[in-house]
Scaffold this active site. Structure first.
Site, PDB file in Angstrom:
ATOM      1  N   THR A 283      81.314  36.033  62.683  1.00  0.00           N
ATOM      2  CA  THR A 283      81.285  37.547  62.893  1.00  0.00           C
ATOM      3  C   THR A 283      82.679  37.887  63.839  1.00  0.00           C
ATOM      4  O   THR A 283      83.179  36.987  64.306  1.00  0.00           O
ATOM      5  CB  THR A 283      80.172  37.985  64.085  1.00  0.00           C
ATOM      6  OG1 THR A 283      80.188  39.144  64.548  1.00  0.00           O
ATOM      7  CG2 THR A 283      80.015  37.016  64.941  1.00  0.00           C
TER       8      THR A 283
ATOM      9  N   CYS B  20      86.079  42.184  59.432  1.00  0.00           N
ATOM     10  CA  CYS B  20      84.653  42.041  59.150  1.00  0.00           C
ATOM     11  C   CYS B  20      84.526  41.342  57.963  1.00  0.00           C
ATOM     12  O   CYS B  20      85.132  41.646  56.965  1.00  0.00           O
ATOM     13  CB  CYS B  20      84.063  43.562  59.080  1.00  0.00           C
ATOM     14  SG  CYS B  20      82.230  43.363  59.145  1.00  0.00           S
ATOM     15  N   THR B  21      83.381  40.378  57.959  1.00  0.00           N
ATOM     16  CA  THR B  21      83.411  39.605  56.910  1.00  0.00           C
ATOM     17  C   THR B  21      83.022  40.539  55.747  1.00  0.00           C
ATOM     18  O   THR B  21      83.469  40.315  54.506  1.00  0.00           O
ATOM     19  CB  THR B  21      82.178  38.448  57.136  1.00  0.00           C
ATOM     20  OG1 THR B  21      82.624  37.685  58.077  1.00  0.00           O
ATOM     21  CG2 THR B  21      82.054  37.612  55.994  1.00  0.00           C
TER      22      THR B  21
END
Length: 229
Positions: A83, A196-197
Site C-alpha cells: 500500500t 497507489c497500486t
C-alpha cells in the site's frame, strides 16, 4: 533465497498485484518452476478505512504492527506494506519488528534519481496527497513532489475507493485522471508517480505524455532484488 513478508488487504486488488508480480518476476529471473518464498498477512480493509475516516491512525498503526509481527513469526526475512496510503504508519510497523521494512518511498526516490527526475507529480489517495508523509520521504532523498490541485483530490480518491479497489476500470475515469497528470506536467513535473497500486490498473504508460513511474512495480522489483541477493 530470503522469505518476503507482505502485509496486504489494502485492497485485495493490491495484494493480488504484489503476489502475482513477485511470482512472475522470480520466474523470469530464475526460470523453470522457480517462485518466491512469501509470507502474506491480510487485514480487513473495511476496518482500516473506517478507522482512516475517523483519523484513528494510532489504531491503524497497532493493527498493521501486529500483522507485521505475525509475518515475522512466520519466517519472513524482511517486510513490505502492500500500500502507499498506509505507509503513513510505516514507522509504527518498523518499530514493532526486528526485520527490515522495505519502505516504498525509499525505493521510489531511488528510481526517480536514477531516471533523472528531480521533480515529479504524485497521484494517489487523498491521504497520500494531502498528508506529507510520502512527499517528505522523497524530499529527504532530494526529490521534489508536486500534488494535484485540491479540487481534484476527491476525483482521484473516488476513482480508487469506489471503482478500482473493486476491479472496475472505467474509461471516463481514465480520461479525467490523464487530464490531471497534464496539469502536473504544466506545473513542472518531469514524471508522474502512480502512487497507489490500483492506479496501475487504470493508467498505462501509453496513456500519458510524461514518464509514468509505477510505484508498486518498483517495490516488487526491489523486493525480488533483496530476496535473491
Amino acid at each position: 533465497m530470503q522469505t518476503i513478508g507482505l502485509i496486504g488487504g489494502m485492497s485485495w486488488e493490491s495484494s493480488l498485484v504484489y503476489y502475482r508480480d513477485l511470482n512472475l518476476g522470480v520466474q523470469e529471473r530464475l526460470g523453470g518452476l522457480s517462485s518466491p518464498k512469501v509470507v502474506l498477512s491480510t487485514v480487513d480493509f473495511a476496518e482500516l478505512t473506517d478507522l482512516e475516516d475517523n483519523e484513528r491512525w494510532d489504531q491503524i498503526g497497532d493493527l498493521l504492527a501486529e500483522a507485521g509481527r505475525g509475518v515475522e513469526r512466520a519466517g519472513a526475512d524482511f517486510l513490505l506494506l502492500c500500500t502507499t496510503t498506509f505507509h503513513k504508519v510505516a514507522d509504527a510497523v518498523s518499530d514493532a519488528v526486528d526485520i527490515p521494512l522495505l519502505h516504498l518511498g525509499d525505493v521510489v526516490a531511488e528510481a526517480c534519481k536514477q531516471g533523472g527526475h528531480s521533480t515529479v507529480g504524485l497521484i494517489g489517495t487523498k491521504v497520500a496527497m494531502e498528508d506529507s508523509f510520502f512527499v517528505d520521504r522523497l524530499a529527504a532523498h532530494g526529490v521534489t513532489v508536486l500534488v494535484p490541485d485540491a479540487k481534484h483530490h476527491d476525483t482521484l480518491n473516488d476513482a480508487i475507493y469506489d471503482e478500482l479497489v473493486h476491479g472496475n476500470v472505467v474509461d471516463a475515469t481514465r480520461r479525467r485522471v490523464v487530464a490531471i497528470t497534464e496539469e502536473l506536467w504544466d506545473a513542472g513535473a518531469g514524471a508522474i508517480l502512480l502512487g497507489c497500486t490500483e492506479l496501475e490498473l487504470l493508467i498505462r504508460r501509453a496513456d500519458i505524455e510524461l514518464p509514468a513511474i509505477p510505484c508498486t512495480t518498483l517495490h516488487v522489483q526491489a523486493a525480488i532484488d533483496k530476496a535473491l541477493a
